[in-house]
Design an enzyme around this catalytic site. Structure first.
Site, short mmCIF file in Angstrom:
data_model
loop_
_atom_site.label_atom_id
_atom_site.label_comp_id
_atom_site.label_asym_id
_atom_site.label_seq_id
_atom_site.Cartn_x
_atom_site.Cartn_y
_atom_site.Cartn_z
N PRO A 317 0.79 -1.24 0.00
CA PRO A 317 0.00 0.00 0.00
C PRO A 317 0.82 1.29 0.00
O PRO A 317 0.25 2.37 0.10
CB PRO A 317 -0.80 -0.11 1.30
CG PRO A 317 0.11 -0.87 2.21
CD PRO A 317 0.84 -1.85 1.35
N CYS A 437 7.84 -10.59 4.08
CA CYS A 437 7.51 -10.54 5.50
C CYS A 437 7.15 -11.95 5.95
O CYS A 437 6.06 -12.20 6.47
CB CYS A 437 6.36 -9.57 5.76
SG CYS A 437 6.09 -9.31 7.53
#
Length: 501
Positions: A317, A437
């Site tokens: 984002p 991640c």
């Protein structure tokens, strides 16, 4: 084993507030205690005790939305808190109940199953969620047991009226042991089944425990420390955008403290970061310190030749694009940020407003076929690849129960394709940072090795450790870097730096 505690709240559960509901109304009676056809036939009535206090009600509704609608707690809970008008300690209590219950769902389900004498999946879903919420209060908070039981029975009365006696019996059985005693009763023996033991003791699916242990070289003690950290409330980190605000000045402005490792990190003591003026005016943004470190490592790595064309191939984002865009502005460079999802591309545009960033709504794998993504053109390329997110389970408590091993094959295929596209996009001598991640070795070492082998041209691994701040502990033997919550206080970010020859 104990969960995170919360600040004391006065008279917990004794005088709940909000969500008032009359009890004992008989046919023909109105809610003012009178009869529809005449006066009050019952005499004076004491005010009815509200069924469920507001923080618990909001927590229950958020948990139910996660399980019923596949909602995300970090999206639905803030809206529910605003709608209910909760703030301060009440909002913190509702948040603790929501996130804590979701993190500990696996262990709570095993305990409820034993206390109920039936599998938790056979319990009506609304009652099941209420029992999870009550069990969490009993075992992991300082709420008095009688208050946790009575408030949960009140909650069951409103969502499953026929099950109040059952709920009362189950909850009272749960109060007969503390959390450690329940684990001792229900968990497999640590000596014979270490993965099963850790899974129940620290509420993670066994396949995730196994993947963490593999990434940590089989060290089960360190794996336990990681699982414990996964169940703690994560800190809020800000990124002070270079050239726009000094991190020390930002820390003073927001009442926080400079970060331990990232030169741009500021640790917040609490509150709503979105309300901060520095975030609203674009001088800072919310970003885990580990994400800052891996993005900065790409910008810090030495590079021969031109250095003005940067690319973020999976930008949504926009957190890493915001940091890279700010760094590019200080160095006369320009960033192209690519995002395949239209709504996320709009988020990137908002996150990079005022920075030298061009946002493209396209597929990052289209390098070479999209004229705006020419092959062999970019000096620095970031691939923050879609992944299982196992490195951020403390921030997304429901993710550990939703992710499955079957998610890995399509994700790792996409990761290889994106990394191969990034290597094609880099000019000869250019640098590529591959980031996930997740510490799962299939998403990290296997993906990088396979992509480098299949890309069709020579690729060198660059030791990423010197690109991180001097003195950071626990960075391993290189050339890649794996960050950890229990070692570094960051999300479990993986970084590999590659140079195209």
């Amino acid at each position: 084993m104990t969960g995170p505690s919360r600040p004391d709240r006065p008279a917990e559960g004794d005088r709940p507030r909000g969500y008032a509901r009359e009890r004992g109304d008989r046919p023909g009676a109105d809610r003012r205690g009178g009869d529809r056809f005449g006066g009050d036939r019952r005499g004076p009535r004491r005010p009815a005790r509200p069924a469920v206090d507001l923080p618990r009600q909001v927590a229950y509704e958020a948990i139910a939305a996660v399980h019923r609608d596949d909602a995300y707690a970090n999206l639905v809970l803030p809206a529910m808190l605003r709608e209910a008008g909760l703030s301060g300690r009440d909002a913190a209590f509702a948040t603790e109940l929501t996130y804590g219950t979701l993190r500990h769902t696996g262990t709570l389900d095993a305990i409820v199953t034993d206390a109920a004498g039936r599998d938790v999946q056979r319990i009506d879903p609304p009652v099941r969620d209420a029992l999870r919420l009550g069990a969490y209060q009993i075992l992991h908070t300082r709420v008095p047991a009688h208050a946790a039981v009575s408030s949960t029975v009140d909650l069951v009365r409103s969502v499953g009226p026929g099950a109040t006696g059952f709920a009362n019996a189950v909850l009272r059985e749960i109060t007969s042991r503390d959390a450690d005693a329940w684990v001792a009763k229900l968990a497999p023996a640590e000596e014979t089944d270490p993965v099963g033991h850790l899974s129940l003791a620290y509420s993670h699916p066994q396949w995730i425990v196994r993947s963490f242990a593999e990434a940590l070289g089989g060290d089960m003690g360190e794996t336990a420390r990681l699982l414990i950290e996964d169940n703690e409330r994560p800190p809020v980190h800000l990124c002070a955008r270079p050239g726009l605000v000094d991190p020390v000045a930002l820390a003073d402005e927001v009442g926080g403290a400079p970060g331990a490792f990232s030169p741009y990190a500021v640790y917040l003591p609490g509150g709503a970061p979105g309300d901060l003026r520095a975030v609203a005016d674009g001088r800072a943004h919310v970003q885990d310190e580990g994400s800052q470190l891996v993005a900065d490592a790409l910008a810090a790595a030495p590079l021969d030749g031109p250095d003005g064309r940067w690319l973020d191939l999976c930008a949504g984002p926009g957190g890493k694009s915001g940091l890279l865009g700010a760094l590019a502005a200080t160095r006369g460079a320009r960033l192209t940020a690519v995002e395949v999802a239209e709504h996320r591309a709009r988020l990137v545009e908002q996150a990079t407003r005022g920075l030298p960033v061009t946002v493209l709504h396209t597929d990052g794998r289209d390098v070479g076929s999209d004229p705006k993504l020419p092959e062999g053109h970019f000096d620095r390329v970031l691939v923050d690849a879609p992944c299982t997110g196992l490195g951020a389970l403390r921030r997304r408590p429901e993710a550990r129960w939703r992710r499955q091993p079957s998610d890995l094959p399509p994700l790792t295929r996409l990761q290889r394709e994106l990394l191969t596209a990034a290597l094609r996009a880099a000019r000869p001598g250019g640098l590529v940072a591959y980031v996930t991640c997740s510490p799962h070795v299939v998403e990290t070492h296997v993906t990088v090795t396979e992509a480098a082998r299949r890309c069709g041209f020579a690729v060198d691994f660059v030791d990423a450790r010197p690109m991180l701040p001097a003195g950071m502990p626990g960075l391993g033997d290189g050339p890649t870097v794996q960050l950890w919550p229990h070692r570094h206080g960051t999300d479990a970010m993986f970084l590999a730096l590659l140079r195209r020859n």
